[in-house]
Write a protein that holds these residues in place. Structure first.
Motif, short mmCIF file in Angstrom:
data_model
loop_
_atom_site.label_atom_id
_atom_site.label_comp_id
_atom_site.label_asym_id
_atom_site.label_seq_id
_atom_site.Cartn_x
_atom_site.Cartn_y
_atom_site.Cartn_z
N GLY A 199 0.78 -1.19 0.04
CA GLY A 199 -0.16 0.07 -0.05
C GLY A 199 0.81 1.33 -0.13
N THR A 200 0.47 2.33 -0.58
CA THR A 200 1.21 3.42 -0.74
C THR A 200 0.34 4.69 -0.37
OG1 THR A 200 2.98 4.80 -1.97
CG2 THR A 200 1.27 3.66 -3.35
N HIS A 201 0.93 5.83 -0.30
CA HIS A 201 -0.04 7.12 -0.24
C HIS A 201 -0.54 7.71 -1.43
CE1 HIS A 201 2.99 8.10 3.68
NE2 HIS A 201 2.59 6.72 3.79
N THR A 202 -1.41 8.44 -1.16
CA THR A 202 -2.17 9.24 -2.29
C THR A 202 -2.21 10.88 -1.90
OG1 THR A 202 -4.32 8.84 -1.58
CG2 THR A 202 -3.15 7.27 -3.47
N PHE A 203 -1.95 11.67 -2.86
CA PHE A 203 -2.23 13.14 -2.41
C PHE A 203 -3.84 13.29 -2.14
CE2 PHE A 203 -3.19 17.55 -4.59
CZ PHE A 203 -2.36 18.01 -3.61
N SER A 204 -4.53 12.70 -2.88
CA SER A 204 -5.98 13.09 -2.65
C SER A 204 -6.52 12.02 -1.67
CB SER A 204 -6.71 13.07 -4.08
OG SER A 204 -6.58 11.51 -4.57
N ASP A 205 -7.66 12.31 -1.28
CA ASP A 205 -8.63 11.39 -0.59
C ASP A 205 -7.90 11.16 0.89
OD1 ASP A 205 -10.89 9.65 -0.38
OD2 ASP A 205 -9.58 7.96 -0.89
N ALA A 206 -7.28 12.30 1.43
CA ALA A 206 -7.43 12.41 2.88
C ALA A 206 -8.75 12.91 3.46
CB ALA A 206 -6.24 13.44 3.30
N MET A 207 -9.11 12.91 4.66
CA MET A 207 -10.17 13.20 5.38
C MET A 207 -10.17 14.26 6.46
SD MET A 207 -11.24 10.25 8.42
CE MET A 207 -12.30 11.09 8.81
N PHE A 208 -11.42 15.10 6.17
CA PHE A 208 -11.57 16.16 7.25
C PHE A 208 -12.98 16.06 7.62
CE2 PHE A 208 -13.48 20.39 7.99
CZ PHE A 208 -12.30 20.85 9.04
N TYR A 209 -13.10 16.07 8.84
CA TYR A 209 -14.43 15.96 9.70
C TYR A 209 -14.48 17.16 10.91
CZ TYR A 209 -18.15 15.03 12.91
OH TYR A 209 -19.26 15.04 13.68
N ILE A 210 -15.42 17.53 10.88
CA ILE A 210 -15.49 18.83 11.97
C ILE A 210 -17.33 18.49 12.43
CG2 ILE A 210 -16.57 20.66 10.40
CD1 ILE A 210 -15.06 22.63 12.04
N ASN A 211 -17.46 18.53 13.78
CA ASN A 211 -18.70 18.45 14.25
C ASN A 211 -19.49 19.76 14.32
OD1 ASN A 211 -17.15 19.64 16.33
ND2 ASN A 211 -18.20 18.76 18.02
N ARG A 212 -19.53 20.37 13.19
CA ARG A 212 -20.42 21.32 12.72
C ARG A 212 -21.07 21.12 11.25
NH1 ARG A 212 -18.77 22.10 17.20
NH2 ARG A 212 -17.77 24.05 18.33
#
Length: 439
Positions: A386-399
């Protein structure tokens, strides 16, 4: 409260939520917002997390990779917190007199003094010297806490590795809740490294539909989901919760040895037949690569023994190298290996710009750009799948927020300050994602 799930793709979270495997995360989505996020270049955790905790591009914070060089001597060193040139969120909160806790975040070794507790990330060699205050190391040792696992174990015994990574995560959660319950912190950051470790050695097998290993993924993320649920249950209604990752993941097709390609193309030469480091480069070397995908030209007046003249010669060589990199193909399929080659000024700006690579190669998904000097093939494979990708990181905020289409790692820092009603001190490259302060 900020939870870092290193290397966890947003698409994976969406999939497991849709399949009913992460009910606690599903509950958070009822009152919060989730978006895919872009990583940074180079896409490695030290650079990415430095960008998250500062809100700055590498041209300001001065972390460009896991290793770097002193141009005029070619001495190699490992960038650390001592290398960073910008302030971090823990430092800012501490100077405000607010109590902070940070656990496991990369680029926090050696630990600096904070108004609270700081536990360094995986660059720390062991617990002794990895914590502030120093006494915290003994508390963690008594809990069985581990900074990192033995990744080489995965190359020898995958089953033992899986047990090991699961147990390391359990001890990490034990420590997280131990300190979370200790006092009412004003900034609490917990980084989970074990997701990245699992993905490097299991992603390709699971994506191929392995009946042996997909259950490990399900069990692993079910445990993460329970931890997230336990965190959410401890927070009051006004607390801010963000859950972020620093990059995505995909199946590794090939490891690509760029210095081998540079040798074959005539841009790189050694004193002898082989080389182990920069000091072995011959005077006629025009450029070399450090992982992942960083190309440094042997610029006269900057690099040790530099032979490339500034100005027209420098720019012509950058064009030639970039054009050549774009022609690299997968020998089995003929598909391109490099998506794009950036010039340094297209990505970086700031007081640390002088340390930036001259070119940065962005690989196509599935290709891991290596920087060793002793490889005799362009592409090969290893136990890593498995290797890293530039896209598809995640961001969640409880708002509930109308998040923009483009969310970047450098946006996490200003969003934190904006969401809790604090002015963002100093300069940042990112922007707040919440569109106005929310107390």
């Amino acid at each position: 409260m900020i939870i870092g799930l290193d290397g966890t793709p947003c698409s994976l979270i969406n999939r497991f939520v849709a399949e009913g495997r992460m009910p606690n995360f599903a509950a958070l989505l009822q009152t919060g917002s989730l978006a895919e996020m872009e990583s940074v270049l180079p896409t490695v955790s030290s650079v990415a997390w430095a960008s998250i905790v500062t809100g700055c591009n590498p041209g300001r914070h001065n972390i460009y990779g896991f290793i770097d060089r002193v141009p005029d001597t070619h001495e190699m060193y490992i960038p650390t917190s001592a290398t960073m040139r910008t302030r971090t969120w823990t430092g800012i909160f501490s100077r405000m007199g607010r109590r902070v806790f940070s656990m496991g975040v990369p680029t926090t070794y050696p630990p600096g003094a904070v108004n609270g507790i700081l536990i360094s990330g995986f660059l720390a060699p062991d617990l002794n010297g990895a914590t502030y205050p120093a006494a915290v190391a003994g508390e963690l040792a008594a809990m069985g806490y581990r900074i990192d696992i033995d990744a080489w174990l995965a190359r020898r015994d995958r089953e033992r590795f899986l047990d090991d990574v699961f147990q390391a995560m359990e001890r990490r959660f034990d420590a997280m809740f131990h300190y979370l319950d200790r006092e009412p912190w004003e900034l609490f950051v917990a980084h989970v490294l074990d997701t990245d470790r699992l993905h490097h050695f299991l992603w390709g097998l699971a994506e191929d539909g392995s009946e042996s290993y997909m259950p490990w993924f399900h069990r692993f993320y079910a445990r993460i989901d329970r931890a997230i649920g336990d965190v959410a249950a401890r927070l009051d209604d006004n607390a801010l919760l963000m859950i972020v990752s620093d990059h995505g993941f995909c199946t590794l097709k090939y490891e690509v040895h760029l210095n081998y390609w540079l040798r074959q193309a005539g841009f790189l030469r050694f004193h002898g037949r082989t080389a182990r480091g920069l000091r072995d480069l011959a005077p006629e070397t025009q450029c070399y690569s450090l992982l992942p995908g960083r190309i440094y030209l042997s610029l006269r007046g900057r690099e040790r023994g530099g032979c490339v003249a500034p100005g027209a010669e420098y720019e012509a060589l950058r064009r030639d190298v970039a054009d050549g990199l774009m022609q690299i193909r997968n020998p089995a399929t003929g598909e391109p290996v490099i998506r794009r080659v950036f010039r340094r000024e297209e990505l970086y700006a700031g007081d640390a710009f002088d340390m930036a690579p001259d070119l940065i190669a962005m690989p196509m998904a599935g290709y891991d750009l290596k920087g060793g000097f002793d490889n005799e093939v362009l592409m090969d494979r290893s136990p890593v799948n498995g290797t890293h990708t530039f896209s598809d990181a995640m961001f969640y905020i409880n708002r509930k927020a109308d998040l923009p289409r483009r969310v970047r790692l450098i946006d996490v820092f200003p969003t934190l300050f904006d969401a809790v009603g604090l002015d963002v001190p100093g300069y940042v490259d990112g922007r707040s994602l919440v569109g106005g302060r929310v107390n």
